[in-house]
Write a protein that holds these residues in place. Structure first.
Motif, PDB file in Angstrom:
ATOM      1  N   VAL A  23      12.783  10.656  35.165  1.00 52.32           N
ATOM      2  CA  VAL A  23      11.458  10.769  34.398  1.00 52.32           C
ATOM      3  C   VAL A  23      10.907   9.454  34.173  1.00 52.32           C
ATOM      4  CG1 VAL A  23      11.675  12.862  33.191  1.00 52.32           C
ATOM      5  CG2 VAL A  23      12.843  10.861  32.060  1.00 52.32           C
ATOM      6  N   ASP A  24      11.428   8.474  35.065  1.00 46.34           N
ATOM      7  CA  ASP A  24      10.769   7.039  34.942  1.00 46.34           C
ATOM      8  C   ASP A  24      10.827   6.370  33.500  1.00 46.34           C
ATOM      9  OD1 ASP A  24       9.946   7.359  37.605  1.00 46.34           O
ATOM     10  OD2 ASP A  24       8.055   8.433  36.758  1.00 46.34           O
ATOM     11  N   ASP A  25      12.111   6.778  33.084  1.00 43.86           N
ATOM     12  CA  ASP A  25      12.418   6.296  31.361  1.00 43.86           C
ATOM     13  C   ASP A  25      11.310   6.744  30.524  1.00 43.86           C
ATOM     14  OD1 ASP A  25      14.748   4.950  32.312  1.00 43.86           O
ATOM     15  OD2 ASP A  25      13.847   3.010  32.867  1.00 43.86           O
ATOM     16  N   ARG A  26      10.612   7.572  30.848  1.00 40.54           N
ATOM     17  CA  ARG A  26       9.708   8.247  29.711  1.00 40.54           C
ATOM     18  C   ARG A  26      10.145   9.606  29.327  1.00 40.54           C
ATOM     19  NH1 ARG A  26       4.534   9.159  32.389  1.00 40.54           N
ATOM     20  NH2 ARG A  26       5.724   9.648  34.293  1.00 40.54           N
ATOM     21  N   ALA A  27      10.818   9.525  28.389  1.00 42.36           N
ATOM     22  CA  ALA A  27      11.368  10.932  27.523  1.00 42.36           C
ATOM     23  C   ALA A  27      11.489  10.393  26.142  1.00 42.36           C
ATOM     24  CB  ALA A  27      12.360  11.644  28.297  1.00 42.36           C
ATOM     25  N   ASP A  28      11.647  11.423  25.151  1.00 43.29           N
ATOM     26  CA  ASP A  28      11.895  10.990  23.931  1.00 43.29           C
ATOM     27  C   ASP A  28      13.666  11.670  23.842  1.00 43.29           C
ATOM     28  OD1 ASP A  28       9.296  10.617  23.146  1.00 43.29           O
ATOM     29  OD2 ASP A  28       8.715  12.953  22.875  1.00 43.29           O
ATOM     30  N   LYS A  29      14.079  12.554  24.353  1.00 45.20           N
ATOM     31  CA  LYS A  29      15.256  12.936  24.289  1.00 45.20           C
ATOM     32  C   LYS A  29      15.798  13.623  25.590  1.00 45.20           C
ATOM     33  CE  LYS A  29      16.041  14.019  19.369  1.00 45.20           C
ATOM     34  NZ  LYS A  29      16.485  14.971  18.251  1.00 45.20           N
ATOM     35  N   VAL A  30      16.870  13.344  25.930  1.00 40.28           N
ATOM     36  CA  VAL A  30      17.306  13.712  27.429  1.00 40.28           C
ATOM     37  C   VAL A  30      18.712  14.481  26.864  1.00 40.28           C
ATOM     38  CG1 VAL A  30      18.738  13.458  29.363  1.00 40.28           C
ATOM     39  CG2 VAL A  30      16.942  11.691  28.588  1.00 40.28           C
ATOM     40  N   TYR A  31      19.025  15.858  27.346  1.00 40.68           N
ATOM     41  CA  TYR A  31      19.972  16.573  27.142  1.00 40.68           C
ATOM     42  C   TYR A  31      20.658  17.139  28.541  1.00 40.68           C
ATOM     43  CZ  TYR A  31      17.284  17.663  22.881  1.00 40.68           C
ATOM     44  OH  TYR A  31      16.851  17.637  21.819  1.00 40.68           O
ATOM     45  N   VAL A  32      21.822  16.611  28.568  1.00 36.84           N
ATOM     46  CA  VAL A  32      22.742  17.048  29.941  1.00 36.84           C
ATOM     47  C   VAL A  32      24.004  17.891  29.362  1.00 36.84           C
ATOM     48  CG1 VAL A  32      24.308  16.044  31.390  1.00 36.84           C
ATOM     49  CG2 VAL A  32      22.235  14.564  30.595  1.00 36.84           C
ATOM     50  N   TYR A  33      23.789  19.203  30.179  1.00 34.25           N
ATOM     51  CA  TYR A  33      24.970  20.181  30.219  1.00 34.25           C
ATOM     52  C   TYR A  33      25.880  19.888  31.419  1.00 34.25           C
ATOM     53  CZ  TYR A  33      27.115  24.297  29.792  1.00 34.25           C
ATOM     54  OH  TYR A  33      28.179  25.163  29.811  1.00 34.25           O
ATOM     55  N   ALA A  34      27.147  19.683  30.972  1.00 34.77           N
ATOM     56  CA  ALA A  34      28.227  19.431  32.026  1.00 34.77           C
ATOM     57  C   ALA A  34      29.350  20.550  31.802  1.00 34.77           C
ATOM     58  CB  ALA A  34      28.719  18.114  32.067  1.00 34.77           C
ATOM     59  N   SER A  35      29.733  21.169  32.989  1.00 34.94           N
ATOM     60  CA  SER A  35      30.674  22.392  32.700  1.00 34.94           C
ATOM     61  C   SER A  35      31.596  22.107  33.859  1.00 34.94           C
ATOM     62  CB  SER A  35      30.002  23.890  32.572  1.00 34.94           C
ATOM     63  OG  SER A  35      31.086  24.699  32.924  1.00 34.94           O
ATOM     64  N   ILE A  36      33.062  22.501  33.675  1.00 34.81           N
ATOM     65  CA  ILE A  36      33.923  22.620  34.671  1.00 34.81           C
ATOM     66  C   ILE A  36      35.038  23.896  34.090  1.00 34.81           C
ATOM     67  CG2 ILE A  36      35.268  20.686  33.928  1.00 34.81           C
ATOM     68  CD1 ILE A  36      36.057  20.143  36.786  1.00 34.81           C
ATOM     69  N   GLU A  37      34.865  24.767  34.802  1.00 32.86           N
ATOM     70  CA  GLU A  37      35.945  25.959  34.424  1.00 32.86           C
ATOM     71  C   GLU A  37      36.641  26.467  35.686  1.00 32.86           C
ATOM     72  OE1 GLU A  37      34.850  28.909  31.705  1.00 32.86           O
ATOM     73  OE2 GLU A  37      33.872  27.286  30.523  1.00 32.86           O
ATOM     74  N   ALA A  38      37.605  26.769  35.691  1.00 33.47           N
ATOM     75  CA  ALA A  38      38.302  27.392  36.920  1.00 33.47           C
ATOM     76  C   ALA A  38      37.820  27.074  38.372  1.00 33.47           C
ATOM     77  CB  ALA A  38      37.904  28.994  37.032  1.00 33.47           C
ATOM     78  N   GLY A  39      37.998  25.568  38.209  1.00 31.14           N
ATOM     79  CA  GLY A  39      37.493  24.922  39.388  1.00 31.14           C
ATOM     80  C   GLY A  39      35.884  24.923  40.028  1.00 31.14           C
ATOM     81  N   MET A  40      35.240  25.348  38.979  1.00 30.40           N
ATOM     82  CA  MET A  40      33.721  25.457  39.253  1.00 30.40           C
ATOM     83  C   MET A  40      33.027  24.354  38.397  1.00 30.40           C
ATOM     84  SD  MET A  40      32.591  29.394  39.616  1.00 30.40           S
ATOM     85  CE  MET A  40      31.004  28.797  39.422  1.00 30.40           C
ATOM     86  N   ILE A  41      32.363  23.639  39.012  1.00 30.80           N
ATOM     87  CA  ILE A  41      31.672  22.253  38.172  1.00 30.80           C
ATOM     88  C   ILE A  41      30.245  22.847  38.311  1.00 30.80           C
ATOM     89  CG2 ILE A  41      30.964  20.119  38.593  1.00 30.80           C
ATOM     90  CD1 ILE A  41      33.652  19.543  40.096  1.00 30.80           C
ATOM     91  N   SER A  42      29.488  22.430  37.259  1.00 34.69           N
ATOM     92  CA  SER A  42      28.052  22.898  36.895  1.00 34.69           C
ATOM     93  C   SER A  42      27.358  21.782  36.153  1.00 34.69           C
ATOM     94  CB  SER A  42      27.898  24.291  36.194  1.00 34.69           C
ATOM     95  OG  SER A  42      26.546  24.774  36.081  1.00 34.69           O
TER      96      SER A  42
END
Length: 151
Positions: A23-42
């Motif tokens: 977002v070209d450093d233009r955001a108020d907040k950033v939310y990142v979701y990271a998941s790894i279960e049973a060998g599945m990465i998301s």
């Protein structure tokens, strides 16, 4: 010598950084979701821009008149997701190296204006034991929850 915590933090910071670049450093907040279960990465990410909670493909909907548009090309979205997933793999390798438990889920929130960073971790299975839900469902639920609470 860098500690486990230093390296773990650096990988989380990299996830935030690539999302800010999107977002070209233009955001108020950033939310990142990271998941790894049973060998599945998301992975997933979304933003708060101009007091609007928007998914990555909708960031232009939050712009004011005259604001420069974001490039939301699918190729750019895929690149960000690829880097997030690579960082998750690196965190997994780091946890193995230091014999630490690997979180099954990480929710990272970066408040751009204040510089605050929050992270929530889960170590139990979040969706693997669910007959219906996937990591994407969980990420979507988090987006909806944040959107509700921000209004």
């Amino acid at each position: 010598m860098k500690t486990f915590e230093d390296r773990f933090s650096a990988l989380q910071a990299d996830m935030i950084s690539i999302c800010m670049e999107y977002v070209d450093d233009r955001a108020d907040k950033v939310y990142v979701y990271a998941s790894i279960e049973a060998g599945m990465i998301s992975g997933g990410f979304f933003y708060s821009i101009n007091n609007k909670c928007v998914e990555r493909h909708q960031v232009n909907d939050a712009l004011e008149d005259g604001d420069e548009r974001y490039d939301v090309a699918p190729k750019r979205q895929s690149m960000v997701l690829r880097i997030i997933c690579e960082d998750i793999e690196k965190i997994e390798a780091l946890c193995k190296e230091y014999e630490r438990d690997m979180p099954t889920e990480m929710k990272l929130i970066h408040d751009v204006k204040s510089g605050d960073f929050k992270a929530e971790y889960k170590y139990d299975l979040v969706y693997t034991n669910d007959d219906v839900k996937t990591a994407s469902n969980i990420a979507d639920e988090w987006f909806e929850e944040v959107k509700r609470n921000n209004l």
